[in-house]
Design a protein around this motif. Structure first.
Motif, short mmCIF file in Angstrom:
data_model
loop_
_atom_site.label_atom_id
_atom_site.label_comp_id
_atom_site.label_asym_id
_atom_site.label_seq_id
_atom_site.Cartn_x
_atom_site.Cartn_y
_atom_site.Cartn_z
N ARG A 162 0.80 -1.22 0.00
CA ARG A 162 0.00 0.00 0.00
C ARG A 162 0.83 1.27 0.00
NH1 ARG A 162 -5.12 -0.74 3.27
NH2 ARG A 162 -5.87 -1.38 1.23
N ILE A 186 -2.04 14.31 -7.59
CA ILE A 186 -2.48 13.56 -6.40
C ILE A 186 -2.27 12.08 -6.69
CG2 ILE A 186 -4.90 13.40 -7.15
CD1 ILE A 186 -5.68 13.69 -4.17
N ARG A 192 -7.89 3.08 -5.85
CA ARG A 192 -9.01 3.35 -6.75
C ARG A 192 -8.80 2.69 -8.11
NH1 ARG A 192 -11.79 3.87 -3.18
NH2 ARG A 192 -12.80 5.72 -2.31
N PRO A 193 -8.86 1.36 -8.16
CA PRO A 193 -8.73 0.68 -9.45
C PRO A 193 -9.94 0.99 -10.33
CG PRO A 193 -9.42 -0.87 -7.76
CD PRO A 193 -9.11 0.43 -7.05
N VAL A 223 -11.43 -4.38 -12.01
CA VAL A 223 -11.40 -5.07 -10.72
C VAL A 223 -11.31 -6.59 -10.82
CG1 VAL A 223 -12.55 -3.22 -9.48
CG2 VAL A 223 -13.92 -5.01 -10.54
N ASP A 260 -8.91 -10.15 -11.13
CA ASP A 260 -7.70 -10.53 -10.41
C ASP A 260 -6.60 -11.00 -11.35
OD1 ASP A 260 -8.45 -9.86 -7.86
OD2 ASP A 260 -9.57 -11.71 -7.58
N GLU A 271 -13.20 -2.17 5.50
CA GLU A 271 -13.44 -1.93 4.08
C GLU A 271 -14.80 -2.48 3.67
OE1 GLU A 271 -10.44 -3.05 1.36
OE2 GLU A 271 -8.77 -2.29 2.57
N LYS A 285 -14.98 -2.75 -5.10
CA LYS A 285 -13.53 -2.59 -5.08
C LYS A 285 -13.07 -1.26 -5.71
CE LYS A 285 -9.68 -5.78 -5.54
NZ LYS A 285 -9.32 -7.15 -5.93
N ASN A 286 -13.81 -0.76 -6.70
CA ASN A 286 -13.37 0.47 -7.36
C ASN A 286 -13.92 1.72 -6.68
OD1 ASN A 286 -15.98 0.05 -8.11
ND2 ASN A 286 -15.61 0.10 -10.33
N ALA A 287 -14.68 1.56 -5.62
CA ALA A 287 -15.17 2.72 -4.86
C ALA A 287 -15.24 2.35 -3.39
CB ALA A 287 -16.54 3.14 -5.36
N ARG A 288 -14.19 1.69 -2.93
CA ARG A 288 -14.27 1.10 -1.61
C ARG A 288 -14.27 2.16 -0.51
NH1 ARG A 288 -12.00 -4.49 -0.92
NH2 ARG A 288 -13.82 -4.86 -2.17
N LYS A 308 -13.31 3.13 3.15
CA LYS A 308 -12.26 2.70 4.07
C LYS A 308 -12.35 3.51 5.35
CE LYS A 308 -9.36 1.12 0.40
NZ LYS A 308 -8.21 0.25 0.38
N ILE A 351 -10.97 8.38 2.26
CA ILE A 351 -10.15 7.18 2.42
C ILE A 351 -9.21 7.37 3.61
CG2 ILE A 351 -8.36 5.74 1.37
CD1 ILE A 351 -9.39 6.64 -1.37
N MET A 376 -6.10 5.21 5.85
CA MET A 376 -5.26 4.01 5.75
C MET A 376 -4.07 4.07 6.71
SD MET A 376 -3.18 4.50 2.19
CE MET A 376 -4.51 4.93 1.11
N TYR A 412 -7.38 11.10 3.30
CA TYR A 412 -7.62 12.03 2.19
C TYR A 412 -8.62 13.11 2.59
CZ TYR A 412 -5.22 9.09 -1.25
OH TYR A 412 -4.28 8.39 -1.97
N GLY A 446 -8.41 16.43 1.02
CA GLY A 446 -8.15 16.39 -0.42
C GLY A 446 -6.82 15.71 -0.68
N PRO A 481 -3.63 13.57 0.37
CA PRO A 481 -3.36 12.61 1.44
C PRO A 481 -2.34 13.14 2.44
CG PRO A 481 -2.71 11.74 -0.73
CD PRO A 481 -3.25 13.11 -0.96
N GLY A 522 -10.12 -13.62 -6.34
CA GLY A 522 -11.56 -13.76 -6.45
C GLY A 522 -12.32 -13.70 -5.14
N SER A 523 -11.62 -13.45 -4.03
CA SER A 523 -12.31 -13.42 -2.74
C SER A 523 -13.03 -12.09 -2.51
CB SER A 523 -11.33 -13.67 -1.60
OG SER A 523 -10.45 -12.57 -1.45
N SER A 567 -8.22 -4.42 6.62
CA SER A 567 -6.83 -4.32 6.17
C SER A 567 -6.04 -3.45 7.15
CB SER A 567 -6.77 -3.73 4.76
OG SER A 567 -7.26 -2.41 4.75
#
Lengths: 168, 438
Positions: free
Chosen positions: A104, A135, A141-142, A145, A147, B176, B180-183, B185, B206, B208, B224, B227, B229, B403-404, B429
């Motif tokens: 990360r 930034i 932010r993928p 998604v 694997d 989380e 996944k693309n807008a998680r 946190k 976000i 972390m 964030y 704005g 981080p 795939g989890s 996480s």
């Protein structure tokens, strides 16, 4: 045809269309299509955020663990610079991203390095440095998604986004 | 915690024969040699504490779960018990416990004091030596009874293994949820066993990499919310937050110094590279420790504060480096095939835990502080970010299968056995273990 011609010659409607485009940019949204703006089917309004995204290309991709600007990315960035130098009303934020195949904190730093490399390339093509901010989102932010590598290669990216008015 | 009073139980009038035994030199005492390669878990009987309601059984089940998860103890099924303990002040019938191979026995009682507090007492017995090893009592509110159970488990662990326990601790982590693309946190905190989850941020921005202060109920983390981080400090009890420093660009990868007086972190340079800085939290004085044209990040102090381990890609790919606390003497220590990151110095000072990427896999491992003696504890599709239990015997990290859909928190012991998932409601996480609570 007659209807469109009539609309586009009406100064009130032209002002309204321009207003919509600017408001859309401020919200980081693009109008769904030119048709939504009463322009009929076809190209996005020249100078709009949609024009930038669709006709210029708002993103470039990187190799694994690299922040070097690839040859294909150089041509995208040159087009971006041309467009940005033409439409100088936009402030620009370059977002750097990494795929999930890294840890990360390192990926945050890697995203930042990609954003800086992209910014520096745009500056080398004449875009004013004071219009550009960066930034990093690391791997947070993928856009894709799955694997496997088909997604990871799309996520290693820098996205040039049009922010508010330049200098703000 | 102030509201928790702890005292040693006076040796209450026990069976006469037992008192005599207790004066003999200790021999045949049950103990676990934690330094053996493979440890056979010690069979232990943990009886339900006597109580007017279900709280007695609840405490004993928390104690049993803690000890079992350590991998060093094997709590015996209660249905095998022969003696039904009705007076925890009296010596148990040791024969009844020996016959079911309980080498240690825990008895106890919970009762209500006149002022409304609960009193919890327990005794730990060595069944083969026929003697009491520990007797302690605690006065606290009912709301604190889980903590009391963890403290009891720590006392048992400590007495039987000879090293500090780790059950009366908490873990701060990132909760989380969402796609996944807008998680989303969120910063969250829980007991080390997954109980008592509390959210410390609302998830709009976000958050972390939270890390505990070694000395206060305080964490440092990156968010964030402004704005850009940036690194923040958060007082856990009051919710008070503050920005760490006022730097133009991104600040990230924060961690406290062992005395809690400094935060060490990465600052983004304008050229896109990142260097490591230490900031004194009182004077706000900032010291640059690295100055490479590379990414230097994930710094972690040695427990004596004299050295710092960190990640750098100055050699082409992420590797682990060690330097003196003033930034001098930087040298690479990881030389295995693959890339290395997220180094964390063990609280005992002897090991560095890390994430390694090799052969398309992610691994959690440990090495000596000079890079020798590398051991991989866990391998898989995606796992990273080890944090040490305060006794230096366990690691927690986060792990995701292909795939989890998202990561979960896991712990493992230093032998690489006994990997266990920590139960959390959502994905989790970035775990960071607290020191033992005061």
């Amino acid at each position: 045809m007659g209807r469109i011609a009539k609309l586009t010659t009406n100064p009130v409607v032209i002002a309204l269309v321009a207003g919509l485009a600017v408001a859309g940019c401020a919200n980081k949204k693009t109008p769904n299509s030119a048709a939504d703006l009463g322009l009929g089917a076809g190209a996005a309004t020249p100078g709009s955020a949609q024009d930038f995204t669709v006709n210029v290309g708002d993103r470039i991709f990187f190799d694994t663990d690299s922040s070097s600007i690839r040859a294909d990315a150089q041509s995208t960035l040159s087009r971006q610079a041309q467009w940005l130098n033409k439409y100088r009303q936009y402030a620009i934020v370059v977002e750097g991203h990494a795929d999930e195949r890294g840890t990360r904190e390192y990926n945050l730093a890697l995203g930042a390095r990609r954003a800086a490399a992209t910014r520096d390339y745009l500056i080398s093509q004449g875009v004013a440095a004071n219009r550009l901010k960066t930034i990093s989102y690391g791997k947070e932010r993928p856009v894709a998604v799955c694997d496997d590598i088909s997604c990871w290669s799309q996520n290693r990216r820098a996205v040039t986004t049009l922010g508010g008015a330049a200098g703000s | 915690m102030k509201q928790l009073l702890r005292s040693i139980l006076i040796t209450l009038p026990l069976a006469a024969g037992l008192a005599a035994v207790a004066t003999l030199p200790a021999r045949a005492l049950v103990e676990i040699d934690v330094n053996k390669g493979v440890v056979e878990p010690l069979p232990i009987a943990i009886t339900d504490f006597l109580a007017g309601d279900g709280i007695g059984a609840e405490i004993s089940s928390i104690v049993a779960a803690d000890l079992q998860r350590s991998g060093l103890f094997a709590p015996i099924d209660k249905s095998a018990f022969i003696e039904k303990v009705s007076n925890p002040d009296a010596a148990p019938r040791f024969e009844d416990w020996k016959v079911i191979n309980a080498q240690a026995l825990v008895t106890g009682r919970v009762s209500q004091e006149a002022d409304g507090r609960l009193r919890a007492e327990f005794r730990l017995w060595d069944t083969f030596a026929g003697q009491q090893l520990i007797g302690e009592q605690f006065f606290s509110s009912k709301a604190n009874m889980r903590r009391v159970a963890h403290i009891i488990a720590d006392a048992i662990y400590e007495r039987l293994t000879g090293e500090k326990g780790y059950f009366d601790t908490r873990v701060v982590f990132i909760d989380e949820s969402g796609s996944k693309n807008a998680r989303k946190k969120r910063l969250a905190i829980m007991d080390q066993d997954g109980a008592n989850v509390r959210y410390l941020s609302d998830g709009r921005a976000i958050a972390m990499t939270p890390r505990f202060s070694p000395t206060r109920q305080e964490i440092t983390y990156m968010s964030y919310e402004s704005g850009q981080p940036r690194v923040y400090l958060l007082q856990i009890e009051t919710g008070q937050r503050e920005l760490v420093g006022n730097f133009p660009g991104m600040t990230f990868a924060p961690r406290f110094s062992p005395d809690g007086q400094k935060v060490i972190m990465s600052l983004l340079r304008d050229d896109g590279n990142s260097n490591i800085y230490a900031m004194d939290l009182r004077s706000r004085a900032t010291t640059r420790l690295t100055n490479s044209n590379a990414i230097d990040t994930s710094p972690s102090y040695s427990p004596d504060g004299t050295k710092i381990v960190f990640t750098s890609d100055r050699g082409g790919q992420p590797q682990i480096y060690v330097m003196n606390a003033d930034g001098s003497g930087q040298s690479r220590v990881s030389f295995g095939g693959g890339s290395y990151s997220t180094p964390v110095w063990s609280p005992r000072g002897d090991l560095i835990a890390f994430t390694k990427q090799s052969g398309g896999e992610f691994q959690i491992g440990v090495m000596r502080t000079d890079g020798s003696g590398e051991r991989i504890l866990s391998s898989g599709f995606q796992q990273e970010g080890p944090t040490w239990a305060p006794n230096g015997r366990y690691l927690m990290y986060f792990k995701e299968g292909a795939g989890s859909g998202g990561p979960r928190l896991y712990s493992i012991d230093l032998t690489g056995r006994n990997e266990q998932q920590i139960p959390t409601a959502n994905f989790g996480s970035d775990p960071a273990w607290s020191p033992l609570l005061e």
